[in-house]
Design an enzyme around this catalytic site. Structure first.
Site, short mmCIF file in Angstrom:
data_model
loop_
_atom_site.label_atom_id
_atom_site.label_comp_id
_atom_site.label_asym_id
_atom_site.label_seq_id
_atom_site.Cartn_x
_atom_site.Cartn_y
_atom_site.Cartn_z
N ALA A 256 0.86 -1.17 0.00
CA ALA A 256 0.00 0.00 0.00
C ALA A 256 0.89 1.22 0.00
O ALA A 256 2.11 1.11 0.09
CB ALA A 256 -0.90 -0.01 1.23
N LYS A 257 0.25 2.37 -0.08
CA LYS A 257 1.05 3.59 -0.18
C LYS A 257 1.87 3.83 1.10
O LYS A 257 2.82 4.59 1.10
CB LYS A 257 0.16 4.77 -0.54
CG LYS A 257 -0.19 4.65 -2.03
CD LYS A 257 -1.16 5.64 -2.59
CE LYS A 257 -1.34 5.37 -4.09
NZ LYS A 257 -2.63 5.70 -4.63
#
Ligand code: GLU
Length: 286
Positions: A256-257
């Site tokens: 994920a970011k």
């Protein structure tokens, strides 16, 4: 030649500029490009409908990182924020079919309503909207809109699914998939802060861009149920689909970011070559 031996397709990569791209995005973009195959076309779309979360510097980084990775897309990147008219037209059509209603609920009100009812079914995106505003008298809804009250627009799912009848799509890996959009309940078509939502924009764009094979992570597989329904209601052709696995970190959590260290930019800044990063994403030697 496409990896699975199919003739050329029109594929796309559709990132949202809400953070730096990471290895999982690299995988997804390379996957889409590889499935375009010989004679195919690979397109890029910037999904920037969320004014609160999208940033120009992230959009610039998308172009830079993808180019550095060696990806080449066709000229004419589609930026969703420039096409609100297209989504408005689709929305009007659905509204004309009597399938859209305004929803004035806040998140807190929805939560409270769900708690009161004690038995809210869960859909792929969390608890299903309990339908609070579905039965509002038209005159009341119009008065509230006229008074400037913030509202989203929702699809009346039961009516929409009944109007469309049974639907299916073809997934290149999974085969024939029967659409069950009902599991989502009354999805949001246009949000309070922006005149479209994810489902409507993606469905309209994939058609306008002439995408013949939608590739994306399997986290978005459930969304395809809704997209198939919207295609049927709007009279749009259905592309083929291929939902790919998601890359995970060492602990098995999907990227994920928050995984800054695995952003393409940070890998590049730490001296990795594009070839190495492609290999890390599972595309070595391509
Ligand atoms: N913009 C979405 C994302 O970044 C992808 C949408 C799609 O491929 O349909 O997750």
């Amino acid at each position: 030649m496409a990896k699975d031996g199919q003739p050329g397709a029109v594929t796309r990569f559709a990132p949202s500029p809400t953070g730096l791209l990471h290895l999982g995005h690299a995988y997804s973009a390379l996957f889409a490009q590889s499935l375009a195959g010989e004679g195919g076309r690979f397109l890029l779309r910037i999904e920037d409908i969320d004014p609160g979360r999208c940033r120009p510097e992230y959009e610039a980084a998308i172009y830079q990182d993808l180019e550095w990775l060696g990806l080449r897309w066709e000229a004419g990147v589609r930026r969703q924020s420039e096409h609100m008219d297209d989504y408005a037209r689709a929305l009007e059509r659905l509204d004309g079919m009597g399938l859209v209603y305004p929803c004035f609920c806040t998140r807190a009100e929805i939560g409270a309503e769900i708690e009161r009812s004690g038995a809210a079914p869960h859909g792929p995106d969390g608890p299903v909207y309990p339908g609070t505003c579905r039965g509002l008298p038209r005159a009341e809804a119009q008065a509230r809109i006229a008074a400037g009250e913030a509202h989203a627009l929702r699809l009346d799912m039961a009516r929409a699914a009944a109007a469309a009848g049974p639907l299916a799509w073809h997934d290149r890996e999974r085969g024939r998939m029967e659409a069950r959009p009902e599991i989502f309940g009354d999805v949001v078509l246009a949000r309070k802060d922006t005149p479209t939502g994810y489902h409507l924009a993606v469905t309209v764009d994939d058609r306008i861009q002439g995408i013949t094979l939608v590739t994306r992570g399997e986290d978005l597989l459930p969304a395809t149920h809704v997209h198939r329904l919207l295609q049927a209601l709007l009279g749009l052709e259905t592309p083929e689909y291929r939902h790919h696995r998601l890359l995970t970190d060492d602990e098995g959590r999907r990227l994920a970011k928050r995984h800054d260290s695995l952003s393409i930019r940070s890998l590049r800044e730490r001296g990795r070559t594009a070839e190495e990063v492609r290999a890390m994403a599972g595309f070595g030697g391509t």
